[in-house]
Motif scaffolding. Structure first.
Motif, PDB file in Angstrom:
ATOM      1  N   GLY A  51       0.797  -1.216   0.000  1.00  0.00           N
ATOM      2  CA  GLY A  51       0.000   0.000   0.000  1.00  0.00           C
ATOM      3  C   GLY A  51       0.829   1.265   0.000  1.00  0.00           C
ATOM      4  N   ARG A  52       2.065   1.158  -0.425  1.00  0.00           N
ATOM      5  CA  ARG A  52       2.961   2.314  -0.463  1.00  0.00           C
ATOM      6  C   ARG A  52       3.110   2.828  -1.889  1.00  0.00           C
ATOM      7  N   GLY A  53       3.370   4.105  -2.019  1.00  0.00           N
ATOM      8  CA  GLY A  53       3.755   4.648  -3.303  1.00  0.00           C
ATOM      9  C   GLY A  53       5.211   4.327  -3.592  1.00  0.00           C
ATOM     10  N   VAL A  54       5.617   4.530  -4.821  1.00  0.00           N
ATOM     11  CA  VAL A  54       7.001   4.247  -5.232  1.00  0.00           C
ATOM     12  C   VAL A  54       7.579   5.488  -5.903  1.00  0.00           C
ATOM     13  N   ILE A  55       8.731   5.928  -5.416  1.00  0.00           N
ATOM     14  CA  ILE A  55       9.467   7.022  -6.052  1.00  0.00           C
ATOM     15  C   ILE A  55      10.577   6.399  -6.877  1.00  0.00           C
ATOM     16  N   VAL A  56      10.532   6.605  -8.178  1.00  0.00           N
ATOM     17  CA  VAL A  56      11.543   6.060  -9.078  1.00  0.00           C
ATOM     18  C   VAL A  56      12.552   7.152  -9.391  1.00  0.00           C
ATOM     19  N   LEU A  57      13.776   6.958  -8.940  1.00  0.00           N
ATOM     20  CA  LEU A  57      14.866   7.868  -9.287  1.00  0.00           C
ATOM     21  C   LEU A  57      15.377   7.468 -10.666  1.00  0.00           C
ATOM     22  N   ALA A  58      15.240   8.347 -11.640  1.00  0.00           N
ATOM     23  CA  ALA A  58      15.578   8.016 -13.026  1.00  0.00           C
ATOM     24  C   ALA A  58      16.688   8.931 -13.519  1.00  0.00           C
ATOM     25  N   PRO A  59      17.951   8.547 -13.326  1.00  0.00           N
ATOM     26  CA  PRO A  59      19.054   9.394 -13.793  1.00  0.00           C
ATOM     27  C   PRO A  59      19.158   9.416 -15.316  1.00  0.00           C
ATOM     28  N   HIS A  60      19.962  10.335 -15.831  1.00  0.00           N
ATOM     29  CA  HIS A  60      20.158  10.463 -17.275  1.00  0.00           C
ATOM     30  C   HIS A  60      21.118   9.368 -17.755  1.00  0.00           C
ATOM     31  N   PHE A  61      20.567   8.189 -17.863  1.00  0.00           N
ATOM     32  CA  PHE A  61      21.335   6.992 -18.207  1.00  0.00           C
ATOM     33  C   PHE A  61      20.558   6.215 -19.247  1.00  0.00           C
ATOM     34  N   GLY A  62      21.248   5.687 -20.257  1.00  0.00           N
ATOM     35  CA  GLY A  62      20.569   4.892 -21.274  1.00  0.00           C
ATOM     36  C   GLY A  62      19.507   5.721 -21.962  1.00  0.00           C
ATOM     37  N   ASN A  63      18.309   5.169 -22.099  1.00  0.00           N
ATOM     38  CA  ASN A  63      17.206   5.918 -22.707  1.00  0.00           C
ATOM     39  C   ASN A  63      16.084   6.050 -21.687  1.00  0.00           C
ATOM     40  N   TRP A  64      16.047   7.197 -20.994  1.00  0.00           N
ATOM     41  CA  TRP A  64      15.042   7.411 -19.950  1.00  0.00           C
ATOM     42  C   TRP A  64      13.642   7.565 -20.517  1.00  0.00           C
ATOM     43  N   GLU A  65      13.508   7.867 -21.810  1.00  0.00           N
ATOM     44  CA  GLU A  65      12.171   7.929 -22.408  1.00  0.00           C
ATOM     45  C   GLU A  65      11.577   6.529 -22.566  1.00  0.00           C
ATOM     46  N   VAL A  66      12.402   5.548 -22.818  1.00  0.00           N
ATOM     47  CA  VAL A  66      11.927   4.164 -22.862  1.00  0.00           C
ATOM     48  C   VAL A  66      11.508   3.715 -21.476  1.00  0.00           C
ATOM     49  N   LEU A  67      12.250   4.142 -20.455  1.00  0.00           N
ATOM     50  CA  LEU A  67      11.857   3.837 -19.074  1.00  0.00           C
ATOM     51  C   LEU A  67      10.491   4.448 -18.768  1.00  0.00           C
ATOM     52  N   ASN A  68      10.278   5.703 -19.162  1.00  0.00           N
ATOM     53  CA  ASN A  68       8.985   6.353 -18.964  1.00  0.00           C
ATOM     54  C   ASN A  68       7.874   5.580 -19.679  1.00  0.00           C
ATOM     55  N   PHE A  69       8.152   5.127 -20.898  1.00  0.00           N
ATOM     56  CA  PHE A  69       7.167   4.351 -21.663  1.00  0.00           C
ATOM     57  C   PHE A  69       6.769   3.103 -20.877  1.00  0.00           C
ATOM     58  N   TRP A  70       7.766   2.366 -20.380  1.00  0.00           N
ATOM     59  CA  TRP A  70       7.462   1.111 -19.685  1.00  0.00           C
ATOM     60  C   TRP A  70       6.716   1.379 -18.380  1.00  0.00           C
ATOM     61  N   LEU A  71       7.192   2.331 -17.601  1.00  0.00           N
ATOM     62  CA  LEU A  71       6.556   2.612 -16.313  1.00  0.00           C
ATOM     63  C   LEU A  71       5.103   3.038 -16.486  1.00  0.00           C
ATOM     64  N   SER A  72       4.870   3.965 -17.420  1.00  0.00           N
ATOM     65  CA  SER A  72       3.510   4.472 -17.580  1.00  0.00           C
ATOM     66  C   SER A  72       2.583   3.450 -18.217  1.00  0.00           C
ATOM     67  N   GLY A  73       3.151   2.420 -18.851  1.00  0.00           N
ATOM     68  CA  GLY A  73       2.323   1.371 -19.414  1.00  0.00           C
ATOM     69  C   GLY A  73       1.990   0.266 -18.428  1.00  0.00           C
ATOM     70  N   HIS A  74       2.685   0.247 -17.275  1.00  0.00           N
ATOM     71  CA  HIS A  74       2.485  -0.834 -16.313  1.00  0.00           C
ATOM     72  C   HIS A  74       2.015  -0.368 -14.945  1.00  0.00           C
ATOM     73  N   PHE A  75       2.122   0.924 -14.657  1.00  0.00           N
ATOM     74  CA  PHE A  75       1.722   1.446 -13.356  1.00  0.00           C
ATOM     75  C   PHE A  75       1.085   2.818 -13.541  1.00  0.00           C
ATOM     76  N   PRO A  76       0.185   3.228 -12.645  1.00  0.00           N
ATOM     77  CA  PRO A  76      -0.213   4.638 -12.627  1.00  0.00           C
ATOM     78  C   PRO A  76       1.042   5.465 -12.326  1.00  0.00           C
ATOM     79  N   PHE A  77       1.387   6.395 -13.201  1.00  0.00           N
ATOM     80  CA  PHE A  77       2.707   7.028 -13.138  1.00  0.00           C
ATOM     81  C   PHE A  77       2.593   8.528 -13.355  1.00  0.00           C
ATOM     82  N   THR A  78       3.252   9.309 -12.488  1.00  0.00           N
ATOM     83  CA  THR A  78       3.273  10.763 -12.570  1.00  0.00           C
ATOM     84  C   THR A  78       4.722  11.230 -12.567  1.00  0.00           C
TER      85      THR A  78
END
Length: 309
Positions: free
Chosen positions: A118-145
């Motif tokens: 029942g906890r929220g998750v804070i994802v620390l996303a540094p400028h590594f690899g392709n962070w836009e692909v990370l955003n794509f995956w996260l927002s497709g699998h979890f409610p993501f802000t």
């Protein structure tokens, strides 16, 4: 500061959008070959990117021989070029094609466990690899802000927003209203994304070690944790050159949960270091991570004296 010509901005946006559209239809091996051609050109002809990258690498890897740092700098700029070339893929290619490019996902259980509690998750996303692909995956699998700052070329704003939001991500401004939105999302046991390696404005951070040298680091994280009891993970999309991507979620350094801002910031930087260790060439070393240390040491409010760093 001269105002940007709105007609020129519209033309630039149209050209860039068209280029992204073309690149969205190219296969990953082709994009990687283009990056391998583009990266050395950036290293050779873009003085700012080359010198800032080499300055940063000299700070964080002083034990490396000069030739090895130059090789790492060229590799880093090649990966930065690849990220730019892959934006069309992340934002415009059919979602099934982007999903198919994600060949591995490691550490998802960290996110699932937090949500089970029942906890929220804070994802620390540094400028590594392709962070836009990370955003794509996260927002497709979890409610993501995630926080979002509009681009300098204003007509690109709707294009970028549509690309980032198309899988369901919610973008909020980088101001107190955006912070309030992050808090609400975390209290709903959702995931939020934070860029942990962006240098904040004066008064919004503390100096904390980053590869053994002080760097001005944001203090937003401990405020979010203290008010929501959220869990923290580091997330990156590591490039598998010419093949696809591997998503990695890493357990955070325990110091990020400290109520002491300096201790928490040290934990945040340790999280970024752990992500970089996956492949140092995939970090965006051309970002001026130590800028405010120089400002403080020189007693200057700005950087006008520094032509490169």
């Amino acid at each position: 500061m001269a105002r940007r010509d709105p007609r020129l901005a519209v033309l630039q946006a149209r050209v860039i959008t068209a280029l992204w559209g073309v690149l969205a239809n190219r296969r990953l091996p082709t994009l990687w070959r283009l990056a391998r051609l583009t990266g050395p050109l950036v290293h050779a002809f873009s003085r700012r990117e080359r010198q800032v990258t080499e300055i940063n690498l000299a700070q964080v890897y002083p034990e490396l021989a000069d030739k090895d740092r130059r090789r790492l700098a060229r590799a880093s700029l090649t990966h930065s070029a690849a990220t730019m070339l892959e934006l069309g893929l992340a934002w415009m290619a059919p979602p099934k094609r982007v999903e198919a490019s994600i060949l591995e996902v490691h550490g998802r259980e960290l996110l699932d466990a937090a949500r089970t509690e029942g906890r929220g998750v804070i994802v620390l996303a540094p400028h590594f690899g392709n962070w836009e692909v990370l955003n794509f995956w996260l927002s497709g699998h979890f409610p993501f802000t995630a926080m979002y700052e509009p681009p300098k070329i204003a007509p690109l704003d709707p294009v970028i927003r549509q690309g980032r939001e198309r899988m369901g991500a919610r973008l909020v401004p980088t101001n107190p209203r955006g912070v309030a939105a992050l808090l609400k999302a975390l209290k709903r046991s959702e995931a939020v994304g934070i860029l942990p390696d962006q240098e904040p404005s004066w008064g919004s951070g503390v100096f904390a070690p980053f590869f053994g040298r002080l760097a001005y680091t944001a203090t937003l994280l401990p405020k979010l944790v203290a008010r929501t009891e959220a869990r923290v993970v580091t997330g990156v999309a590591r490039r598998l050159p010419g093949r696809g991507f591997a998503i990695h979620f890493l357990a955070a350094d325990e110091r990020v949960y400290s109520t002491d801002e300096g201790e928490s910031a040290s934990g945040v930087n340790a999280c970024v270091e752990a992500a970089i260790a996956l492949d140092p060439a995939q970090y965006q070393w051309e970002y001026k991570r130590y800028r405010k240390v120089i400002q403080q040491q020189e007693g200057r409010p700005d950087y006008r004296r520094y032509r490169i760093y």
